[in-house]
Design a protein around this motif. Structure first.
Motif: not given
Ligand SMILES: Cc1ncc(COP(=O)(O)O)c(C=O)c1O
Length: 378
Positions: A60-67, A87-89, A134-140, A163-168, A188-191
């Motif tokens: 699943g995408s990053g949000t699946a891991a968050m959930e 937005n991601f926080g 918390a969020t490591h790198t806030e992509t928004s 910690v969400d380090t999905i983009s970091g 999987s789809q970033k770094g």
């Molecule tokens: C910091 C951060 N958190 C969460 C997400 C959500 O991840 P996904 O779109 O893979 O579910 C993203 C995706 O852009 C992100 O950059």
């Protein structure tokens, strides 16, 4: 035919040798051959997370891991702190609310980083807090948060730090164990330079204790099932086998290059990109010292619609950058420089931006940005 350049902060381009892995015949997931690859991926992810803790894989995408973090750690009515810098926080808050977890939110103005003192104060005034999200790198917004300091604060309490380090991850320095991060999640789809569809979670001993008390409903996301399956080199359900095989290759590339070199190169790209943008007369949305290294957020001047910039770059030149999200829609554009994105990709992005800004009526001297970029990069 139009050549296509992907410079968005996820998904990011995938190296050809990784793409080729995805094209290979499908392995059955209950075989020794797949089991070996899967376990190597889990072990390599420990290196990328910089942890000795358990690492689990979620299809699943990053949000699946968050959930999965929320449902495995908490019970209905539990109290948590969400530190949101964008937005991601906010996504942590939305997931918690969906499961009736009580959120104490630290809302930081977009473009700024969280103040760890605020976390300390809230934790000391509320002893019931089970977790801090918390969020490591806030992509928004392009901000990097001081997870190291937040980690030291949370570590002194009974709460766990998630910690969400999905983009970091694998772009911006992140040290799971040294920074006392109990649960780190990534995609999987970033770094990690792979296609979207896989995510990973690291889970500390302290977090596993909380898992024992968690009563939120879970089935597909059950961490205990995932951990048990790893003992027999398997996943509980059918994983995205092609993605696992592909990320195995990306991780080999990352290990060969080393995280230290990746962090340093990404920082070099970031500094050059920021300088180039400033030399074009544009402003960085969240300026130093809080700007992250994995993307450059560019504030659009009065009268220029960021959405139009993104659309024109893509439609006229095949250059894909990202616009602003939510309240930043139209106000900023974001150029990514992580993973497989390299120096010449940035030259393309800055050059395209110079041309498109002029086309949309904002005068920029052609070559002003690319000149600085080249001077800084080469
Ligand atoms: C910091 C951060 N958190 C969460 C997400 C959500 O991840 P996904 O779109 O893979 O579910 C993203 C995706 O852009 C992100 O950059």
């Amino acid at each position: 035919m139009k050549k296509y350049f992907l410079l968005t902060p996820g998904p990011t381009p995938v190296p050809p040798e990784v793409l080729l892995e995805e094209a290979k015949p499908i392995l059955h997931h209950r075989t020794t051959e797949f089991g070996k690859i899967f376990i190597e991926v889990i072990e390599d992810m420990k290196y990328v997370f910089q942890t000795k803790n358990d690492v689990l894989m979620v299809t699943g995408s990053g949000t699946a891991a968050m959930e999965s973090a929320v449902v495995n750690l908490l019970s209905e009515g539990d109290e948590v702190i969400v530190v949101s810098t964008g937005n991601f926080g906010d996504r942590w808050e939305k997931i918690c609310q969906a499961y009736k977890v009580k959120v104490h939110k630290i809302s930081v103005e977009w473009g700024y980083a969280a103040n760890p003192k605020d976390v300390e104060n809230l934790l000391s005034s509320n002893k019931n807090i089970k977790a801090v999200f918390a969020t490591h790198t806030e992509t928004s917004t392009g901000v990097v948060n001081d997870i190291e300091t937040i980690g030291k604060i949370v570590n002194k309490t009974n709460a766990v730090l998630v910690v969400d380090t999905i983009s970091g991850l694998a772009g911006q320095k992140f040290l799971t164990d040294e920074w006392f991060v109990d649960v780190a999640v990534t995609g999987s789809q970033k770094g990690l330079m792979c296609a979207p569809g896989l995510s990973f979670v690291s889970v500390s001993e302290k977090a596993w204790k909380l898992v024992e008390t968690s009563q939120l409903p879970k089935f597909y996301f059950d961490w205990k099932k995932m951990k048990k399956s790893i003992e027999s080199k398997e996943t509980p359900f059918t994983p995205a086998v092609s993605l696992v095989v592909a990320i195995h290759k990306s991780l080999e590339i990352i290990k060969q290059k080393t995280l230290q070199k990746i962090w340093a190169d990404t920082e070099k790209l970031a500094i050059a990109c920021r300088e180039a943008v400033k030399s074009m007369g544009l402003k960085i949305f969240s300026d130093e010292p809080v700007t992250c290294n994995i993307l450059t957020p560019i504030l659009m001047p009065e009268g220029i619609d960021g959405q139009k910039v993104v659309k024109t770059m893509r439609e006229d030149f095949g250059i894909s950058i990202a616009g602003g999200q939510d309240k930043l829609k139209g106000k900023i554009v974001r150029i990514a420089h992580m993973g497989y994105i390299d120096k010449f990709d940035l030259v393309v992005a800055i050059s395209g931006l110079e041309i498109v800004m002029n086309k949309l009526g904002y005068k920029i001297e052609l070559g002003s940005g690319t000149k600085v970029l080249e001077q800084k990069l080469f």
